[in-house]
Design a protein around this motif. Structure first.
Motif, short mmCIF file in Angstrom:
data_model
loop_
_atom_site.label_atom_id
_atom_site.label_comp_id
_atom_site.label_asym_id
_atom_site.label_seq_id
_atom_site.Cartn_x
_atom_site.Cartn_y
_atom_site.Cartn_z
N LEU A 1 0.20 -5.58 6.21
CA LEU A 1 0.56 -4.76 7.38
C LEU A 1 0.63 -5.65 8.62
O LEU A 1 -0.19 -6.55 8.79
N MET B 1 -4.01 8.55 4.96
CA MET B 1 -3.65 7.20 5.39
C MET B 1 -3.84 7.05 6.89
O MET B 1 -3.29 7.82 7.67
N THR C 1 -0.47 3.03 9.19
CA THR C 1 -0.23 2.51 7.83
C THR C 1 1.07 3.04 7.22
O THR C 1 1.42 2.66 6.11
N ILE D 1 -6.10 5.28 2.47
CA ILE D 1 -5.68 3.94 2.87
C ILE D 1 -6.11 3.69 4.31
O ILE D 1 -5.80 4.47 5.21
N LYS E 1 -6.30 0.79 7.58
CA LYS E 1 -5.53 -0.36 8.07
C LYS E 1 -6.09 -1.68 7.57
O LYS E 1 -5.34 -2.58 7.20
N CYS F 1 -4.94 -3.10 4.22
CA CYS F 1 -3.51 -3.41 4.04
C CYS F 1 -3.25 -4.86 4.45
O CYS F 1 -3.02 -5.14 5.64
N LYS G 1 -6.57 -4.40 12.16
CA LYS G 1 -5.20 -4.16 12.58
C LYS G 1 -5.24 -3.29 13.84
O LYS G 1 -6.09 -2.41 13.98
N HIS H 1 0.83 -1.21 0.00
CA HIS H 1 0.00 0.00 0.00
C HIS H 1 0.86 1.26 0.00
O HIS H 1 0.46 2.29 -0.53
N GLN H 2 2.06 1.19 0.60
CA GLN H 2 2.97 2.34 0.58
C GLN H 2 3.52 2.57 -0.82
O GLN H 2 3.66 3.72 -1.26
#
Length: 478
Positions: free
Chosen positions: A254, A30, A34, A246, A248, A251, A439, A12-13
């Motif tokens: 993550l 974000m 994240t 974005i 959590k 992801c 998350k 995602h980054q």
């Protein structure tokens, strides 16, 4: 993109960096945890490598701006980039600090980075220096972390920061929750990026387009208030081209848990009482046979001061001017979903609940500490777990840290910590249980260079503090 990352990015980054790296204006929406700080630093590094910027102005709230200096930049900015990094200190007028600031204007091939707290833009000095810095470096980027801090168009700091927009090549805003109370929060944030992005040169035309207003009489005069919103689909479509949202839960790669630190500076009054109490503790303990209980009593008296109060000789609790509660409320503005807040002191639990009710309403919070009625405890847990109106659960780890399930929340904030490792571990587990689908983010609020910071460091390293203190000189802790 030919770029060597210092720390490996998550998927995602990479998506966020790819969407933003060469754009003059971009918003990283974000969620906390994240890794938006890493994305911003990678973006700045890419632009520097390509010769597009040679200066970066980072603006962040007091509670996190030092974290950029101490942690984020050293961890994520590639080592091949030669940097000159200076942390702005509003109250530091020393010759040494002035010499450091002056290094930002020296010519060279390095990347100049100035880190400022957003509060410094409420008055002239901070704004003037930021303008001078950007004027000296036409190829620059300005990034605002927790950009909801400029959501109020009429505030001095918002006005001063908006003026910087014309003096930099690239502009970035970062926040986990761009809309804290209403869609109108977006106006100033987007205005900083580019006044034309939302097609509104005035906050009032923006409000007229996206809100429903009603006129009421207040103290004999007519006032217009917002009672609803409209055209939100259109607004969402407008911000998509220059932003990346974005969460959590989106992801997949993550880590299940992430840990965040927020620093709070002691006020002058706190520093004075802290130093006095520190001298008294050293005088009391020096040269005596000490038990862990005796030492911990002295240390927790110091810790109490970092939280904004102390116990007087007559047993009454005296409040001190303190920024910790304001920092907590700032964090709550920038987290999504339900949140658990722990405090070591019942005095603070009451203060926290009172402030949350004032800002978010009576139904937004439940309590779980010694004074909570036994019959009400199960009701409060059920409300937090099932009632959408109830966003916050506030308590002490001594009472609420064991046995209960709070999986409706994925954010846990430690307003203050005790020294008991078991209570810390057990309290963390209240959201890390069967039924948790999100998350998890754990946030510690602390004051740097105090017993407060030592306690958090020890607990995160799973150190039994009572045992550790007996193995070390107590002076190392205070």
């Amino acid at each position: 993109m030919n770029y060597k990352f210092k720390t490996k990015p998550y998927g995602h980054q990479l998506d966020a960096l790819d969407a933003s790296w060469d754009k003059e204006n971009f918003a990283y929406f974000m969620e906390m945890g994240t890794g938006k700080s890493k994305v911003l630093l990678d973006n700045a590094a890419v632009l520097y490598d390509k010769g597009l910027i040679n200066a970066l102005l980072l603006i962040a709230p007091k509670g996190v701006y030092k974290n950029w200096f101490d942690s984020e930049i050293p961890v994520h900015l590639p080592d091949h980039i030669e940097t000159n990094i200076v942390l702005w200190k509003t109250s530091d007028k020393s010759k040494k600090q002035q010499l450091l600031l002056n290094t930002l204007f020296k010519s060279g091939t390095h990347l100049n980075i100035l880190i400022m707290n957003v509060e410094s833009f409420s008055s002239g000095n901070g704004s003037e220096f930021a303008y001078k810095f950007l004027s000296a470096h036409p190829k620059s980027m300005v990034a605002i972390d927790e950009s909801t801090t400029i959501k109020t168009p009429t505030s001095n700091r918002t006005k001063n920061i908006l003026k910087l927009s014309d003096h930099c090549k690239y502009r970035r805003i970062l926040t986990g929750s761009p809309v804290t109370k209403s869609p109108l929060d977006l106006y100033s944030q987007c205005q900083f990026l580019d006044p034309w992005l939302l097609d509104h040169q005035s906050y009032y035309t923006f409000r007229a387009r996206y809100s429903i207003c009603k006129k009421i009489q207040v103290n004999g005069r007519q006032v217009e208030i917002v009672v609803g919103y409209r055209n939100l689909g259109e607004l969402s479509d407008k911000i998509k081209p220059f932003s990346k949202r974005i969460l959590k839960d989106d992801c997949l790669d993550l880590p299940e848990k992430s840990y965040v630190k927020h620093y709070v500076e002691l006020t002058k009054e706190q520093k004075k009482v802290y130093e006095q109490m520190k001298k008294e503790a050293i005088a009391f303990l020096d040269g005596k046979m000490q038990s862990s209980a005796t030492v911990m009593t002295q240390l927790m008296r110091l810790h109490q001061i970092t939280c904004g109060h102390f116990t007087a000789d007559d047993g009454t609790i005296k409040d001190l001017p303190c920024s910790r509660l304001a920092e907590l409320m700032s964090i709550l503005e920038n987290v999504e979903g339900k949140t658990i807040i722990w405090s070591h002191y019942t005095h603070d639990v009451r203060r926290i609940i009172k402030e949350i009710k004032r800002v978010y309403g009576d139904e937004s919070v439940v309590d779980y500490y010694g004074a909570t009625d036994t019959d009400a405890r199960s009701t409060n847990i059920k409300r937090f777990q099932t009632d959408d109106k109830c966003r916050f659960f506030v308590g002490t780890t001594h009472t609420g840290g064991y046995g209960i399930t709070l999986t409706a929340g994925s954010n846990m904030i430690y307003f203050s910590n005790g020294y008991d490792l078991e209570k810390r571990q057990q309290s963390e587990a209240r959201i890390d249980r069967i039924g948790q689908t999100q998350k998890m983010t754990y946030i510690d609020i602390m004051s740097q260079d105090t017993i407060d910071e030592r306690i958090v460091k020890a607990l995160r390293n799973k150190v039994n503090i009572a045992n550790k203190i007996m193995d070390e000189d107590f002076r190392e802790w205070i």
